[in-house]
Scaffold this motif. Structure first.
Motif, PDB file in Angstrom:
ATOM      1  N   THR A   3      11.730  -4.133  -6.765  1.00  0.00           N
ATOM      2  CA  THR A   3      10.557  -3.512  -6.146  1.00  0.00           C
ATOM      3  C   THR A   3      10.176  -4.347  -4.925  1.00  0.00           C
ATOM      4  O   THR A   3       9.917  -5.551  -5.033  1.00  0.00           O
ATOM      5  CB  THR A   3       9.376  -3.464  -7.125  1.00  0.00           C
ATOM      6  N   GLU A   4      10.154  -3.708  -3.782  1.00  0.00           N
ATOM      7  CA  GLU A   4       9.888  -4.441  -2.537  1.00  0.00           C
ATOM      8  C   GLU A   4       8.422  -4.862  -2.481  1.00  0.00           C
ATOM      9  O   GLU A   4       7.516  -4.061  -2.744  1.00  0.00           O
ATOM     10  CB  GLU A   4      10.242  -3.586  -1.331  1.00  0.00           C
ATOM     11  N   ILE A   5       8.214  -6.128  -2.129  1.00  0.00           N
ATOM     12  CA  ILE A   5       6.853  -6.667  -2.007  1.00  0.00           C
ATOM     13  C   ILE A   5       6.559  -7.165  -0.589  1.00  0.00           C
ATOM     14  O   ILE A   5       5.428  -7.591  -0.314  1.00  0.00           O
ATOM     15  CB  ILE A   5       6.630  -7.795  -3.026  1.00  0.00           C
ATOM     16  N   GLY A   6       7.570  -7.131   0.293  1.00  0.00           N
ATOM     17  CA  GLY A   6       7.340  -7.471   1.690  1.00  0.00           C
ATOM     18  C   GLY A   6       7.290  -8.979   1.932  1.00  0.00           C
ATOM     19  O   GLY A   6       7.293  -9.770   0.982  1.00  0.00           O
ATOM     20  N   SER A  23       0.824  -1.225   0.000  1.00  0.00           N
ATOM     21  CA  SER A  23       0.000   0.000   0.000  1.00  0.00           C
ATOM     22  C   SER A  23       0.846   1.259   0.000  1.00  0.00           C
ATOM     23  O   SER A  23       0.354   2.328  -0.406  1.00  0.00           O
ATOM     24  CB  SER A  23      -0.929  -0.006   1.223  1.00  0.00           C
ATOM     25  N   SER A  24       2.094   1.205   0.406  1.00  0.00           N
ATOM     26  CA  SER A  24       2.967   2.382   0.408  1.00  0.00           C
ATOM     27  C   SER A  24       3.597   2.653  -0.956  1.00  0.00           C
ATOM     28  O   SER A  24       4.233   3.695  -1.134  1.00  0.00           O
ATOM     29  CB  SER A  24       4.065   2.214   1.463  1.00  0.00           C
ATOM     30  N   LEU A  25       3.436   1.740  -1.888  1.00  0.00           N
ATOM     31  CA  LEU A  25       4.028   1.897  -3.211  1.00  0.00           C
ATOM     32  C   LEU A  25       3.029   2.517  -4.176  1.00  0.00           C
ATOM     33  O   LEU A  25       1.839   2.203  -4.137  1.00  0.00           O
ATOM     34  CB  LEU A  25       4.499   0.538  -3.748  1.00  0.00           C
ATOM     35  N   ARG A  26       3.548   3.352  -5.060  1.00  0.00           N
ATOM     36  CA  ARG A  26       2.715   3.901  -6.120  1.00  0.00           C
ATOM     37  C   ARG A  26       2.525   2.881  -7.241  1.00  0.00           C
ATOM     38  O   ARG A  26       1.445   2.780  -7.818  1.00  0.00           O
ATOM     39  CB  ARG A  26       3.356   5.171  -6.662  1.00  0.00           C
TER      40      ARG A  26
END
Length: 416
Positions: A220-223, A70-73
């Motif tokens: 790209t970080e996905i957690g 949710s923090s990623l555009r």
């Protein structure tokens, strides 16, 4: 951890760790990752099956996958990324102790090994980064999605190959996008350079990613994110000897004393087991001897009771089978059916019963006092008037006087 997970292994509240270990072998499970929470901290356990060891970490910080996405555009989350295991990258796991080396080995065994000469680059879609900080003795756990983009193309070609550009309507200048990131992650705002540009040895699925051409690798970080701290290492699966502890340190003498106490405990346990086995064997032998003795006594008693098995049965005595016994049985049957004593001439050989409550002498005296002598004969009729026409009788055994003469007593009716 997809796709190397046991999706058919379902855990319920009533299941214990032993139940999971019992079914782990048939399902091919090699590691357990267990999360637990107490009132003070959250813990993460990494177990190697079937014999251990067990690494226990304390989770100092964490961020869930939904919070990271949710923090990623522009996030990169799709199902095709999880069809192959991720690429494991270990950083700063140097010669800092045996416990650090054991941690690195455990994390390496979580994922299949890669042959760099035969690997297919199209199967590498994700990257798992584990960074060890020797100063704080903490592990940084990061999970990224890999994207390969061609570089060195003309402006028109880039315009054709680019994806959706980030929204800059809230920005005053494009420098804000590169300087502050404007809500993007560090990997999104990271510019291409020598650190991420490489020459591809294979053709990779994507626009312009050809073999022997330069492309930029973007992450790209996905957690999820986790900051772990090693607490202890145990020898077995959830139990066993303590190989390492971050807060408890023991001297060599204390370790030797602990080992001696444990060996003594094991020796006493083995001694009790041997004693129990001997007691069970002794009781079984006693029961077997008692059973044999009982069987021998039963055979001896049966032989004594049977006597000579070849002797002829003499039968009943002759006096018990005479005619007197038969008449006695018929007289008894008559008494039970009629309720009275039979006549003397009916069963002459049968014994007469005496009435209950009267002796023989008193019975004779009572019969003499009766007006008719105690017999069943009907009284004689009166001379002056006939029977039945002159007298009026009431109920049996009572006397009526009709005024013409003296009444008579009618004897009670007897049943034969």
């Amino acid at each position: 951890m997809e796709p190397l997970t046991a999706t058919r292994l379902q855990v319920r509240k009533k299941n214990s760790l032993k139940d999971c270990v019992a079914v782990a072998g048939p399902l091919g499970v090699t590691h357990f990752l267990i999360l637990s929470k107490t009132e003070t901290n959250i813990y993460f356990k990494l177990m190697r099956l079937p014999g251990g060891p067990t690494l226990t970490f304390r989770i100092n910080k964490y961020t869930l996958v939904r919070d990271v996405v949710s923090s990623l555009r522009r996030h990169r989350m799709h199902e095709q990324q999880f069809t192959h295991p991720p690429l494991l990258v270990l950083n700063s796991f140097g010669p800092h102790g045996m416990h650090v080396k054991l941690m690195a080995t455990m994390f390496q065994n979580l994922f299949p090994s890669i042959n760099v000469h035969k690997v297919n680059l199209n199967t590498i879609k994700r990257c798992l980064l584990i960074n060890y900080n020797p100063d704080s003795q903490e592990l940084d756990f990061r999970h990224y999605s890999i994207k390969v983009v061609p570089v060195g193309a003309s402006r028109g070609m880039k315009k054709l190959l680019q994806e959706k550009f980030p929204n800059m309507s809230r920005l005053q200048d494009i420098s804000e996008l590169l300087a502050t990131g404007a809500g993007l992650s560090e990997s999104e705002a990271e510019p291409d350079g020598e650190h991420n540009i490489t020459e591809l040895p294979q053709a990779i699925a994507g626009r312009g990613n050809m073999r022997a051409q330069q492309s930029a690798i973007r992450l790209t970080e996905i957690g999820p994110r986790m900051t772990l701290q090693l607490i202890k290492i145990q020898e077995g699966v959830g139990e066993g000897n303590m190989l390492f502890h971050s807060f408890v340190h023991k001297t060599e003498e204390e370790l030797q004393a602990i080992l001696a106490a444990k060996e003594e405990k094991l020796r006493l346990k083995a001694q009790r087991q041997d004693q129990q086995a001997q007691n069970v064997q002794r009781k079984q032998e006693q029961r077997e001897a008692h059973r044999k003795k009982s069987l021998a006594g039963m055979k001896r008693a049966r032989a004594e009771a049977d006597g000579d098995s070849d002797a002829e049965d003499p039968g009943a005595p002759p006096e018990a089978e005479g005619p007197g016994q038969e008449e006695e049985d018929e007289a008894e049957y008559f008494r039970q059916a009629v309720g009275e004593e039979p006549d003397e001439d009916m069963f002459p050989n049968a014994r007469r019963r005496r009435p209950i409550g009267l002796s023989g002498k008193k019975q004779r005296v009572k019969e003499q006092k009766q007006p008719n002598g105690g017999g069943d004969r009907r009284p004689p009729k009166a001379k002056d008037r006939p029977w039945g026409a002159q007298a009026k009788l009431g109920p049996r055994g009572t006397t009526w006087d009709n005024g013409r003469g003296r009444g008579r007593t009618r004897p009670p009716k007897r049943v034969a």
